[in-house]
Design an enzyme around this catalytic site. Structure first.
Site, mmCIF file in Angstrom:
data_model
loop_
_atom_site.group_PDB
_atom_site.id
_atom_site.type_symbol
_atom_site.label_atom_id
_atom_site.label_comp_id
_atom_site.label_asym_id
_atom_site.label_seq_id
_atom_site.Cartn_x
_atom_site.Cartn_y
_atom_site.Cartn_z
ATOM 1 N N HIS A 122 -47.641 34.155 27.159
ATOM 2 C CA HIS A 122 -47.633 33.482 25.850
ATOM 3 C C HIS A 122 -48.340 34.322 24.780
ATOM 4 O O HIS A 122 -49.446 34.025 24.332
ATOM 5 C CB HIS A 122 -48.135 32.057 25.896
ATOM 6 C CG HIS A 122 -49.399 31.790 26.653
ATOM 7 N ND1 HIS A 122 -50.564 32.508 26.477
ATOM 8 C CD2 HIS A 122 -49.688 30.856 27.580
ATOM 9 C CE1 HIS A 122 -51.508 32.016 27.257
ATOM 10 N NE2 HIS A 122 -50.989 31.012 27.948
ATOM 11 N N ASP A 143 -43.917 26.876 28.840
ATOM 12 C CA ASP A 143 -45.291 26.441 29.111
ATOM 13 C C ASP A 143 -45.321 24.914 29.191
ATOM 14 O O ASP A 143 -46.279 24.260 28.770
ATOM 15 C CB ASP A 143 -46.240 26.953 28.024
ATOM 16 C CG ASP A 143 -47.706 26.959 28.464
ATOM 17 O OD1 ASP A 143 -47.970 26.934 29.681
ATOM 18 O OD2 ASP A 143 -48.590 26.965 27.584
ATOM 19 N N HIS A 154 -54.874 35.078 28.459
ATOM 20 C CA HIS A 154 -56.217 34.498 28.353
ATOM 21 C C HIS A 154 -57.234 35.636 28.449
ATOM 22 O O HIS A 154 -58.148 35.625 29.275
ATOM 23 C CB HIS A 154 -56.438 33.448 29.444
ATOM 24 C CG HIS A 154 -55.572 32.238 29.278
ATOM 25 N ND1 HIS A 154 -55.960 31.146 28.527
ATOM 26 C CD2 HIS A 154 -54.323 31.968 29.753
ATOM 27 C CE1 HIS A 154 -54.985 30.236 28.561
ATOM 28 N NE2 HIS A 154 -53.988 30.722 29.284
ATOM 29 N N HIS A 208 -47.229 26.668 18.586
ATOM 30 C CA HIS A 208 -48.122 27.646 19.190
ATOM 31 C C HIS A 208 -48.298 28.902 18.341
ATOM 32 O O HIS A 208 -49.393 29.480 18.314
ATOM 33 C CB HIS A 208 -47.612 28.046 20.581
ATOM 34 C CG HIS A 208 -48.022 27.102 21.664
ATOM 35 N ND1 HIS A 208 -47.447 25.867 21.820
ATOM 36 C CD2 HIS A 208 -48.962 27.216 22.634
ATOM 37 C CE1 HIS A 208 -48.012 25.250 22.851
ATOM 38 N NE2 HIS A 208 -48.938 26.053 23.360
ATOM 39 N N GLU A 263 -51.184 31.194 36.940
ATOM 40 C CA GLU A 263 -51.787 31.480 35.636
ATOM 41 C C GLU A 263 -53.294 31.256 35.779
ATOM 42 O O GLU A 263 -53.787 30.152 35.580
ATOM 43 C CB GLU A 263 -51.203 30.605 34.539
ATOM 44 C CG GLU A 263 -51.684 31.004 33.151
ATOM 45 C CD GLU A 263 -51.187 30.088 32.056
ATOM 46 O OE1 GLU A 263 -51.629 30.265 30.902
ATOM 47 O OE2 GLU A 263 -50.364 29.190 32.346
ATOM 48 N N HIS A 304 -57.612 25.683 29.979
ATOM 49 C CA HIS A 304 -57.956 25.836 31.387
ATOM 50 C C HIS A 304 -59.367 25.318 31.649
ATOM 51 O O HIS A 304 -60.241 25.357 30.773
ATOM 52 C CB HIS A 304 -57.853 27.300 31.810
ATOM 53 C CG HIS A 304 -56.448 27.785 31.947
ATOM 54 N ND1 HIS A 304 -55.947 28.315 33.110
ATOM 55 C CD2 HIS A 304 -55.419 27.822 31.058
ATOM 56 C CE1 HIS A 304 -54.679 28.665 32.944
ATOM 57 N NE2 HIS A 304 -54.346 28.370 31.691
ATOM 58 N N ASP A 360 -42.030 26.946 19.884
ATOM 59 C CA ASP A 360 -41.971 25.510 19.605
ATOM 60 C C ASP A 360 -42.357 25.167 18.177
ATOM 61 O O ASP A 360 -42.362 23.994 17.789
ATOM 62 C CB ASP A 360 -42.850 24.734 20.590
ATOM 63 C CG ASP A 360 -44.338 25.070 20.475
ATOM 64 O OD1 ASP A 360 -44.684 25.999 19.719
ATOM 65 O OD2 ASP A 360 -45.140 24.409 21.157
ATOM 66 N N ASN A 409 -51.214 33.618 21.963
ATOM 67 C CA ASN A 409 -52.039 32.471 22.329
ATOM 68 C C ASN A 409 -53.084 32.876 23.363
ATOM 69 O O ASN A 409 -52.792 33.610 24.297
ATOM 70 C CB ASN A 409 -51.172 31.326 22.864
ATOM 71 C CG ASN A 409 -50.203 30.811 21.818
ATOM 72 O OD1 ASN A 409 -48.996 30.919 21.968
ATOM 73 N ND2 ASN A 409 -50.737 30.273 20.737
#
Length: 376
Positions: free
Chosen positions: A214, A272, A193, A249, A129, A141, A246, A217
């Site tokens: 994801h 994740d 991302h 998120h 990732e 990150h 969850d 996100n």
């Protein structure tokens, strides 16, 4: 080992069979036995009427059992992570390396390669990732590690002895043709991302982009005249979307809309997961920063979500209870669909003769009672 698992409801991947039994030996399912079928002399295990389902497959696991993959990359670390997630029904996973330095990327690949040779239970492949991400959407990150893609990385990703390899990158920051080159080498490339436009994602899909990491996100929201990466992901019929169910998120209503919009069979549950899953303690460290674990969330000091405290069994429960999905579909999102995404649908993700005996036993509240990996 040979066993007959009896007195269960068996979810085959398509339907739930009431009162059937399963005969497995040498790591594979031999046959499904209808109620009243005579059995041979194999040991019989009474499953107490619980639900037997294909084991869960998690394509995004940053850590577990107190271990963050990348901080530790040896066989012991991989074993601890796989063992922790097996407790929650995951019989196959991709350890996921978030943006880091080149030396750690090589070490991670070396560790996975070695563990594959040794037959580590539950290890399927490797997910990189980053670090080839859009710095404006880096999330948790380490921005200092985000950089341009080079030939050495392309060669590493295309290694043939790692099992299925997933690479998450931002399509808008890699040169044209990169995704095609990786796809031709068997790598599953996902957009994440990223602030890619709809047109940029369309071009990436033409090159073979396989999915989206994801969904929602670390990417801009869809707007009426700017569908962007989210709109492109939901409109495309063939790509896959990983979702973190969850309750933190992404709002449950947003995920319900996404499930209604996306082609059936193309939405995957992922965790994740961070070291806190199956681990102890209320905090851990990520690239020198402290991540606090509280109320089911993993957050940096500024409130940024840093992975999750989610396990796959909880993701399945949430998909049923929060997203209002049928149990059968929630189970497929945790097993059959990830297997198909990884190209493993020929022997994983279903319960049928000839398939691996990777199984999870769930009670009425969908808590894990037992798992089998290769029948053991």
């Amino acid at each position: 080992m040979t066993q007959i698992l009896t007195n269960a409801r068996i979810f085959t991947g398509y339907e739930i069979l009431q009162g059937w039994s399963l005969h497995h030996a040498d790591g594979l399912v031999l046959e499904l036995l209808a109620p009243g079928t005579a059995t041979d002399d194999a040991p019989v295990i009474d499953l107490g009427g619980h639900l037997l389902a294909p084991g869960f497959i998690d394509c995004q696991v940053n850590g577990g059992g107190g271990i963050l993959f990348g901080d530790q990359t040896g066989l012991a670390a991989l074993t601890a992570i796989a063992t922790a997630h097996r407790t929650f029904g995951s019989t196959g996973l991709l350890p996921t390396l978030i943006s880091t330095d080149w030396e750690t990327m090589v070490a991670a690949a070396t560790a996975v390669r070695s563990a594959q040779k040794q037959g580590l239970s539950g290890l399927l492949g490797l997910h990189f990732e980053g670090p080839y991400l859009n710095p404006d959407h880096k999330g948790a990150h380490d921005g200092a590690q985000i950089r341009s893609l080079d030939g050495a990385a392309l060669d590493l990703f295309a290694s043939a002895d790692l099992g299925p390899v997933v690479v998450t990158l931002a399509p808008e920051i890699v040169p044209p043709g990169t995704i095609r080159r990786l796809t031709d080498a068997g790598v599953r490339v996902c957009a994440g991302h990223s602030a890619a436009s709809y047109d940029q994602i369309a071009a990436a899909l033409d090159e073979g982009l396989a999915g989206f990491t994801h969904l929602f996100n670390a990417m801009p929201a869809m707007a009426s005249r700017r569908p962007g990466i989210v709109g492109a992901a939901l409109a495309d019929k063939n790509s896959y979307c990983g979702i973190i169910a969850d309750g933190h998120h992404v709002h449950s209503a947003t995920l319900q809309v996404a499930l209604a919009a996306k082609t059936t069979g193309r939405m995957l549950l992922v965790t994740d997961a961070m070291p806190s899953v199956g681990g102890r303690g209320s905090s851990f460290h990520l690239a020198g920063r402290t991540v606090e674990v509280s109320d089911g969330r993993c957050t940096l000091e500024d409130g940024t979500l840093a992975g999750s405290n989610l396990d796959m069994a909880s993701a399945v429960r949430n998909t049923v209870n929060l997203l209002d999905q049928p149990l059968e579909e929630a189970l497929r999102m945790a097993s059959l669909y990830p297997a198909t995404f990884l190209g493993l649908e020929g022997d994983r993700g279903r319960i049928a003769a000839g398939y691996r005996a990777d199984l999870v036993l769930l009670d009425n509240e969908l808590n894990v009672r037992r798992t089998w990996i290769g029948g053991a």
